[in-house]
Every structure is written in structure tokens, then in C-alpha cells.
Enzyme design. Structure first.
Site, PDB file in Angstrom:
ATOM      1  N   ASP A   1      60.581 -10.622   3.425  1.00 25.77           N
ATOM      2  CA  ASP A   1      59.932  -9.729   2.477  1.00 25.77           C
ATOM      3  C   ASP A   1      61.072  -8.975   1.771  1.00 25.77           C
ATOM      4  OD1 ASP A   1      57.881  -8.029   1.332  1.00 25.77           O
ATOM      5  OD2 ASP A   1      58.473  -6.503   2.786  1.00 25.77           O
ATOM      6  N   LEU A   2      60.814  -8.372   0.620  1.00 25.91           N
ATOM      7  CA  LEU A   2      61.893  -7.688  -0.104  1.00 25.91           C
ATOM      8  C   LEU A   2      61.884  -6.170   0.135  1.00 25.91           C
ATOM      9  CD1 LEU A   2      64.202  -7.812  -2.237  1.00 25.91           C
ATOM     10  CD2 LEU A   2      62.456  -7.499  -3.977  1.00 25.91           C
ATOM     11  N   ASP A   3      60.857  -5.517  -0.432  1.00 27.53           N
ATOM     12  CA  ASP A   3      60.807  -4.051  -0.366  1.00 27.53           C
ATOM     13  C   ASP A   3      60.554  -3.597   1.067  1.00 27.53           C
ATOM     14  OD1 ASP A   3      61.169  -3.940  -3.081  1.00 27.53           O
ATOM     15  OD2 ASP A   3      59.041  -3.820  -3.549  1.00 27.53           O
TER      16      ASP A   3
ATOM     17  N   THR B   1      62.849   0.177  -1.747  1.00 23.71           N
ATOM     18  CA  THR B   1      62.455   0.593  -3.093  1.00 23.71           C
ATOM     19  C   THR B   1      61.231   1.511  -3.074  1.00 23.71           C
ATOM     20  OG1 THR B   1      61.300  -1.480  -3.174  1.00 23.71           O
ATOM     21  CG2 THR B   1      63.363  -1.372  -4.398  1.00 23.71           C
TER      22      THR B   1
ATOM     23  N   LYS C   1      52.454  -0.079   0.426  1.00 24.46           N
ATOM     24  CA  LYS C   1      53.500  -1.031   0.815  1.00 24.46           C
ATOM     25  C   LYS C   1      52.925  -2.446   0.891  1.00 24.46           C
ATOM     26  CE  LYS C   1      56.847   1.745   3.303  1.00 24.46           C
ATOM     27  NZ  LYS C   1      57.411   2.086   4.602  1.00 24.46           N
TER      28      LYS C   1
ATOM     29  N   SER D   1      57.761 -12.062  -1.458  1.00 23.89           N
ATOM     30  CA  SER D   1      57.508 -10.666  -1.857  1.00 23.89           C
ATOM     31  C   SER D   1      56.355 -10.571  -2.844  1.00 23.89           C
ATOM     32  CB  SER D   1      58.780 -10.103  -2.513  1.00 23.89           C
ATOM     33  OG  SER D   1      58.508  -8.915  -3.196  1.00 23.89           O
ATOM     34  N   ALA D   2      55.644  -9.434  -2.807  1.00 18.11           N
ATOM     35  CA  ALA D   2      54.575  -9.192  -3.778  1.00 18.11           C
ATOM     36  C   ALA D   2      55.133  -8.734  -5.126  1.00 18.11           C
ATOM     37  CB  ALA D   2      53.639  -8.117  -3.232  1.00 18.11           C
TER      38      ALA D   2
ATOM     39  N   LYS E   1      49.037 -10.456  -0.524  1.00 17.28           N
ATOM     40  CA  LYS E   1      48.970 -10.190   0.912  1.00 17.28           C
ATOM     41  C   LYS E   1      47.811  -9.222   1.155  1.00 17.28           C
ATOM     42  CE  LYS E   1      54.055 -10.333   0.929  1.00 17.28           C
ATOM     43  NZ  LYS E   1      55.308  -9.579   1.102  1.00 17.28           N
TER      44      LYS E   1
ATOM     45  N   GLU F   1      58.906  -8.778   7.928  1.00 18.05           N
ATOM     46  CA  GLU F   1      58.003  -7.944   7.120  1.00 18.05           C
ATOM     47  C   GLU F   1      57.964  -6.490   7.588  1.00 18.05           C
ATOM     48  OE1 GLU F   1      55.781  -7.073   4.924  1.00 18.05           O
ATOM     49  OE2 GLU F   1      55.512  -8.892   3.758  1.00 18.05           O
ATOM     50  N   ASP F   2      57.745  -5.569   6.654  1.00 18.22           N
ATOM     51  CA  ASP F   2      57.606  -4.158   7.022  1.00 18.22           C
ATOM     52  C   ASP F   2      56.191  -3.633   6.814  1.00 18.22           C
ATOM     53  OD1 ASP F   2      57.813  -4.223   4.155  1.00 18.22           O
ATOM     54  OD2 ASP F   2      58.062  -2.048   4.243  1.00 18.22           O
TER      55      ASP F   2
HETATM   56  P1  B16 Z   1      56.097  -4.649  -8.455  1.00 18.37           P
HETATM   57  P2  B16 Z   1      57.159  -6.405  -1.040  1.00 18.37           P
HETATM   58  C1  B16 Z   1      55.810  -4.904  -2.812  1.00 18.37           C
HETATM   59  O1  B16 Z   1      56.955  -5.597  -2.427  1.00 18.37           O
HETATM   60  C2  B16 Z   1      55.941  -3.414  -2.550  1.00 18.37           C
HETATM   61  O2  B16 Z   1      55.961  -3.168  -1.152  1.00 18.37           O
HETATM   62  C3  B16 Z   1      54.766  -2.687  -3.155  1.00 18.37           C
HETATM   63  O3  B16 Z   1      54.879  -1.292  -2.944  1.00 18.37           O
HETATM   64  C4  B16 Z   1      54.701  -2.993  -4.660  1.00 18.37           C
HETATM   65  O4  B16 Z   1      53.575  -2.363  -5.267  1.00 18.37           O
HETATM   66  C5  B16 Z   1      54.602  -4.503  -4.846  1.00 18.37           C
HETATM   67  O5  B16 Z   1      55.726  -5.118  -4.229  1.00 18.37           O
HETATM   68  C6  B16 Z   1      54.573  -4.904  -6.302  1.00 18.37           C
HETATM   69  O6  B16 Z   1      55.792  -4.572  -6.886  1.00 18.37           O
HETATM   70  O7  B16 Z   1      55.411  -3.524  -9.130  1.00 18.37           O
HETATM   71  O8  B16 Z   1      57.599  -4.553  -8.482  1.00 18.37           O
HETATM   72  O9  B16 Z   1      55.615  -5.989  -8.938  1.00 18.37           O
HETATM   73  O10 B16 Z   1      57.162  -5.387   0.057  1.00 18.37           O
HETATM   74  O11 B16 Z   1      56.039  -7.424  -0.931  1.00 18.37           O
HETATM   75  O12 B16 Z   1      58.524  -7.030  -1.263  1.00 18.37           O
HETATM   76 MG    MG Z   2      57.610  -4.809   2.108  1.00 17.42          MG
END
Ligand code: B16
Ligand code: MG
Length: 220
Positions: free
Chosen positions: A8-10, A16, A44, A113-114, A144, A168-169
Site C-alpha cells: 500500500d502507499l499512504d 501522506t 485511510k 494503492s487507492a 478497498k 497495509e495500514d
Molecule cells: P487520492 P492508500 C489512499 O491511499 C489514502 O489512504 C486515502 O486517504 C486517500 O483518500 C486515497 O488514497 C485516495 O487518494 O486523493 O490521492 O487519489 O492508503 O490506498 O495508498
Molecule cells: Mg494506506
């Protein structure tokens, strides 16, 4: 043991959440409502449009689909202003060490990542070249806890979910991985992220070894 690792990224590679919080709070305030750090926690792993819809619901604000789309663009522009200043100092502890270890031992690496800003972030922190496959919010149709993100990641690596582990977090992310048949390594609070092979505060706490194309988790 695992032949592939899906990150996962964030919250796993970089943190972030604070930048998302700043941009969402500014948007919420501009709409006459507030947004707390506790509410930010609930976003998240949640995609952009769904995050906005949750903030509107908390503030009891109604917006049309078109208005929601423009609000997402405004929030993302503010968020992009914040993340363009990111650099490798923001990579979370021992992430680079693990990526080097996996790469040197031919363990496959993908992103799940989302975020639709994943490529921008990975480039900004200098990690993009580690990833054989990047599955982000621009490549998925279901967010997710649907397992699609990780299923596409395993497919891109040419591996079966049973041969991969997901790091994943978020609760939604762990659930998504489980539904897809993946083992998970949870980052954060074990109470929130149960059902993982192991849960650690960050990657400095993870005991593992890499050998002959495989990652082996120790001390579980
Ligand atoms: P964006 P992950 C997610 O990333 C974040 O945890 C979540 O807070 C955010 O709204 C989502 O990405 C979308 O991000 O606005 O940059 O497209 O944890 O799945 O890496
Ligand atoms: Mg995350």
C-alpha cells in the site's frame, strides 16, 4: 514464504495522511463545516470521491454529482500543492531497506494503492523504479475493501494471491487483501488490524529474511 510483495502507499511507504487532512480540512471549512483528525483516520484507504461524500455527510451538506466532481478537483489541487514538496526524507523508516532487500533477492514488488496520485508521489520520493507493477486509483473500478486492487497487482506480477503478501495500514485495505486470499502484514495498531500474519508499528519492527526469490517472515 512469498514470491511477491504488494505495498500500500499512504501510511506504508510515506505518510501522506497529514497532507490529505490539510487539504480536506481547508475544503470542509470553505463549505462552512469542520473536519477532525479522528474523521481523517476513517478516510485511510478510502478513495477520493467516497472521502468527499463522507465529509459532506458528516457536515450534513448536500451537493450534486457535478458539484462533487468540482470539489474533488479543488481538494486535489490543494493536495498536489502540498505533495510536490515531498522528497526522499519522507520515506517511512526501513521502507527503502526492505525494497532493496526484496529487489536484490528477486522477490517481485508491486504497489496496491487507492490513490490517483501514486505515481507522482513515488517519483517525488525517488522509489518509482522499484515497482514492477503499479495498481493505483487510476487502474481500478472498485475501491478497498473490494480485493480488485490487490488481485490486479498479483496478476500483473504473474503470481497467485497465495504467493503474495500485502502490506497495509488501513482496516479497509486489510479486509480487501483477506477477501482476495492474500496474507497481510499490518502496519499500525494490532487491535485495528487483526487477522494479519503479523502487525508491526512500522517496518523497523518486521523480522524477515529473503532467500532465492522468496520473502520469509520470522517471529510470527
Ligand atoms: P487520492 P492508500 C489512499 O491511499 C489514502 O489512504 C486515502 O486517504 C486517500 O483518500 C486515497 O488514497 C485516495 O487518494 O486523493 O490521492 O487519489 O492508503 O490506498 O495508498
Ligand atoms: Mg494506506
Amino acid at each position: 514464504m512469498y514470491r511477491g510483495v504488494l505495498f500500500d502507499l499512504d501510511g506504508v511507504i510515506v505518510d501522506t495522511a497529514g497532507y490529505h487532512f490539510e487539504a480536506w480540512k481547508r475544503l470542509a471549512n470553505s463549505l462552512g463545516t469542520d473536519f477532525t483528525t479522528e474523521q481523517n483516520e476513517q478516510l485511510k484507504g478510502v478513495g477520493r470521491v467516497e472521502s468527499l461524500q463522507m465529509i459532506l455527510k458528516w457536515g450534513e451538506i448536500v451537493k450534486t454529482e457535478e458539484e462533487q466532481a468540482s470539489l474533488c478537483i479543488i481538494k486535489n489541487d490543494w493536495y498536489l500543492d502540498l505533495i510536490t514538496h515531498m522528497n526522499e526524507s519522507e520515506i517511512l523508516p526501513d521502507v527503502k531497506k526492505m525494497l532493496d532487500n526484496l529487489k536484490d533477492n528477486n522477490v517481485h514488488i508491486a504497489l496496491g494503492s487507492a490513490s490517483k496520485n501514486a505515481v507522482t508521489i513515488l517519483k517525488a520520493v525517488g522509489l518509482i523504479d522499484y515497482f514492477e507493477a503499479i495498481i493505483d486509483g487510476t487502474k481500478t473500478t472498485r475501491s478497498k475493501p473490494d480485493p480488485q486492487t490487490f488481485e490486479l497487482g498479483a496478476e500483473a506480477l504473474g503470481l497467485d494471491p497465495s504467493e503474495c503478501v500485502v502490506i497495509e495500514d488501513s482496516i479497509k485495505g486489510i479486509k480487501a487483501a483477506k477477501l482476495g486470499g492474500f496474507d497481510t502484514i499490518g502496519i499500525g495498531n494490532p487491535i485495528n488490524l487483526n487477522a494479519s500474519v503479523v502487525t508491526v508499528a512500522d517496518l523497523t519492527e518486521l523480522s524477515y529474511t529473503c532467500d532465492d526469490g522468496k520473502l520469509i517472515i520470522l517471529d510470527k
